[in-house]
Design an enzyme around this catalytic site. Structure first.
Site, PDB file in Angstrom:
ATOM      1  N   GLY A 295      39.901  36.806  33.589  1.00  0.00           N
ATOM      2  CA  GLY A 295      41.019  37.346  32.804  1.00  0.00           C
ATOM      3  C   GLY A 295      41.294  36.402  31.649  1.00  0.00           C
ATOM      4  O   GLY A 295      40.849  36.589  30.520  1.00  0.00           O
ATOM      5  N   ARG A 296      41.973  35.289  32.004  1.00  0.00           N
ATOM      6  CA  ARG A 296      42.391  34.310  30.997  1.00  0.00           C
ATOM      7  C   ARG A 296      41.249  33.860  30.076  1.00  0.00           C
ATOM      8  O   ARG A 296      41.414  33.807  28.854  1.00  0.00           O
ATOM      9  CB  ARG A 296      42.949  33.083  31.720  1.00  0.00           C
ATOM     10  CG  ARG A 296      43.514  32.025  30.802  1.00  0.00           C
ATOM     11  CD  ARG A 296      43.784  30.703  31.567  1.00  0.00           C
ATOM     12  NE  ARG A 296      44.242  30.889  32.900  1.00  0.00           N
ATOM     13  CZ  ARG A 296      45.528  30.873  33.294  1.00  0.00           C
ATOM     14  NH1 ARG A 296      46.462  30.617  32.420  1.00  0.00           N
ATOM     15  NH2 ARG A 296      45.848  31.059  34.568  1.00  0.00           N
ATOM     16  N   CYS A 364      69.194  32.415  26.907  1.00  0.00           N
ATOM     17  CA  CYS A 364      70.307  31.643  27.457  1.00  0.00           C
ATOM     18  C   CYS A 364      69.902  30.910  28.709  1.00  0.00           C
ATOM     19  O   CYS A 364      70.230  31.335  29.823  1.00  0.00           O
ATOM     20  CB  CYS A 364      71.490  32.559  27.716  1.00  0.00           C
ATOM     21  SG  CYS A 364      72.217  33.021  26.170  1.00  0.00           S
TER      22      CYS A 364
HETATM   23  N1  LLP Z   1      40.876  38.351  40.201  1.00  0.00           N
HETATM   24  C1  LLP Z   1      41.939  38.255  41.022  1.00  0.00           C
HETATM   25  C2  LLP Z   1      41.882  38.871  42.344  1.00  0.00           C
HETATM   26  C3  LLP Z   1      43.094  37.589  40.593  1.00  0.00           C
HETATM   27  O1  LLP Z   1      44.148  37.501  41.406  1.00  0.00           O
HETATM   28  C4  LLP Z   1      43.137  37.029  39.286  1.00  0.00           C
HETATM   29  C5  LLP Z   1      44.341  36.366  38.806  1.00  0.00           C
HETATM   30  C6  LLP Z   1      42.010  37.159  38.473  1.00  0.00           C
HETATM   31  C7  LLP Z   1      40.890  37.833  38.967  1.00  0.00           C
HETATM   32  C8  LLP Z   1      41.953  36.617  37.076  1.00  0.00           C
HETATM   33  O2  LLP Z   1      42.138  35.246  37.034  1.00  0.00           O
HETATM   34  P1  LLP Z   1      41.967  34.464  35.646  1.00  0.00           P
HETATM   35  O3  LLP Z   1      40.518  34.532  35.258  1.00  0.00           O
HETATM   36  O4  LLP Z   1      42.834  35.093  34.653  1.00  0.00           O
HETATM   37  O5  LLP Z   1      42.402  33.071  35.983  1.00  0.00           O
HETATM   38  N2  LLP Z   1      50.239  34.206  35.707  1.00  0.00           N
HETATM   39  C9  LLP Z   1      49.398  33.054  35.938  1.00  0.00           C
HETATM   40  C10 LLP Z   1      48.019  33.454  36.388  1.00  0.00           C
HETATM   41  C11 LLP Z   1      48.029  34.331  37.607  1.00  0.00           C
HETATM   42  C12 LLP Z   1      46.645  34.774  38.003  1.00  0.00           C
HETATM   43  C13 LLP Z   1      46.699  35.814  39.059  1.00  0.00           C
HETATM   44  N3  LLP Z   1      45.421  36.307  39.460  1.00  0.00           N
HETATM   45  C14 LLP Z   1      49.355  32.202  34.675  1.00  0.00           C
HETATM   46  O6  LLP Z   1      49.978  32.573  33.704  1.00  0.00           O
HETATM   47  O7  LLP Z   1      48.722  31.168  34.666  1.00  0.00           O
END
Ligand code: LLP
Length: 442
Positions: A295-296, A364
């Site tokens: 994702g990120r 706030c």
């Molecule tokens: N697959 C699963 C099952 C996941 O739970 C996640 C992320 C991903 C893929 C993708 O992960 P990435 O490649 O984006 O790290 N809100 C948090 C991140 C939460 C991630 C949740 N799951 C932040 O802003 O750092």
């Protein structure tokens, strides 16, 4: 050198007018035109990140399916792009599923996640012909069994398991350790497989695990693949069924500042491919289809947020504060995880960084701080600031705290600016409010 940093989009450049530009778009003029705060996405960076993943995993001798984890940034336009670039999409709710659907993704290119899918969401997933439903618990499996029985629709499932791996990241975004709300506890996995195998309309496709997010090292991902393959071998000895798919989730981190040093994608891919090949040849098993869910690391650095400076405050002997027109509602990551970012002044891009500011938001709450300390040129009211690497988990986690409308989002291509999401309006904020009857208020 303040540009060509890894947290910045690749199209960022200095314009002749001393402003920061993204390809042929002056970011200061864009802020004036579209208003601030504004989420901006650089098409070239998004495409480059997607292509890098594809190239790196081309080396895997088996099949590969790259899946974009849409929780990082979900809107129709972005998912249309991911689909065009050959990615499948992972969704975790009925809303994300609907977005993927509206973006034209066929059911078979959708992977449905979530640790507590409702019966209604599972039904949506079945009706959409979702490619893979990732079962997270025995209770969820019970719901799916009953739905498949009632509707006669088939389901293709992966079982999400807990690999028991500690990733070195923030407590809130770790998921691989045994004490987690995600996944089927190890002692229940075999029961889950047996139940799936008993159902003629539910196909057991393989295993899934996700060790966490913002991971800087290849090791936990490679270990995760090995743990899953060992588990698959155990399942096979008990049931006679080998896996088709090995889904090791997402999680690869990015640099937000110069103190972050994530491992390069090329190294992760190499390490992973070798581990899977070695493990499969040791187990004498065919290579499964490899699924990854970034994702990120696909979208974060493509995104940036533009803000206008509205108030400058000098607390004598303490600090200078620059307050912008957004903050924790459009970027909840600093207050939630202590996340750090990098900032520049768009319209003073080539001026010396002579002043230290705390960049705060307008919400706030004292913790509404975007950057605790930023070295910037001397700021004036109306200056436009850019915060980099906001493409992931900013818009998708944004709120209407303080009843502030969520910002718009645009896509910048080589020669155009396209709207991705319209700015929310006052009517949007009030849309669901109901007036109480007058007699109650007498
Ligand atoms: N697959 C699963 C099952 C996941 O739970 C996640 C992320 C991903 C893929 C993708 O992960 P990435 O490649 O984006 O790290 N809100 C948090 C991140 C939460 C991630 C949740 N799951 C932040 O802003 O750092």
């Amino acid at each position: 050198m303040r540009i060509s940093q890894s947290w910045q989009p690749i199209s960022l450049r200095y314009g002749d007018n001393g402003h920061l530009w993204l390809a042929n778009t002056d970011l200061h003029a864009l802020a004036q035109d579209k208003g601030t705060p504004l989420y901006v996405l650089d098409l070239a960076t998004l495409m480059a990140r997607c292509q890098a993943y594809q190239q790196c995993f081309n080396a895997y001798p088996g099949k590969v399916q790259l899946v974009y984890a849409s929780k990082a940034l979900s809107c129709v336009g972005v998912l249309q792009l991911m689909h065009k670039l050959g990615f499948a999409v992972d969704v975790v709710s009925g809303g994300e599923l609907l977005t993927a659907f509206k973006a034209g993704l066929p059911g078979e290119k959708i992977v449905f996640h979530g640790n507590n899918k409702s019966r209604a969401e599972l039904l949506d997933a079945l009706m959409a012909g979702t490619g893979r439903i990732v079962i997270d618990s025995l209770d969820e499996l019970t719901r799916l069994e009953s739905l498949v029985h009632d509707t006669g629709l088939p389901a293709e499932v992966l079982l999400r398991v807990v690999p028991g791996i500690e990733a070195h990241t923030h407590e809130h975004i770790k998921t691989g350790q045994r004490d987690t709300k995600f996944g089927i506890p190890s002692e229940q996995v075999l029961e889950a497989v047996r139940r799936v195998l008993k159902q003629p309309r539910i196909r057991f496709c393989g295993l899934h695990a996700h060790v966490g997010s913002q991971i800087f090292d290849a090791e936990p991902l490679a270990q995760c693949a090995e743990v899953l393959l060992d588990l698959a071998a155990h399942i096979e000895t008990q049931t006679g069924t080998w896996i088709d798919d090995l889904n090791i989730g997402g999680g690869l981190g990015i640099a937000y500042t110069d103190s972050d040093h994530p491992v390069a994608l090329e190294q992760v891919a190499e390490r992973l491919i070798i581990s899977i090949q070695n493990k499969c040849s040791q187990l004498k098993k065919p290579l499964p289809r490899l699924m990854l869910e970034p994702g990120r690391s696909l979208v974060a650095t493509a995104g940036l947020t533009l803000y206008s400076v509205g108030t400058l405050k000098e607390i004598l002997g303490v600090r200078s504060i620059a307050a912008v027109d957004g903050g924790m509602a459009d970027n909840p990551r600093p207050i939630t995880y202590g996340a750090k970012y990098t900032v520049d002044c768009v319209n003073k891009a080539t001026e010396d960084l002579t002043h230290k500011y705390r960049v705060v938001g307008k919400f706030c709450e004292s913790g509404d701080i975007l950057l605790k300390e930023a070295q910037l040129p001397k700021l004036d009211i109306g200056d436009v600031l850019v915060v980099y690497a906001t493409g992931a988990y900013n818009y998708s986690m944004a709120s209407n705290y303080n009843r502030v409308p969520r910002p718009a989002m645009v896509l910048v291509t080589a020669d155009q600016v396209l709207d991705l999401v319209a700015r929310e309006t006052a009517e949007d904020l009030l849309r669901h409010d109901q007036h109480l009857p007058p007699d109650l208020l007498k």
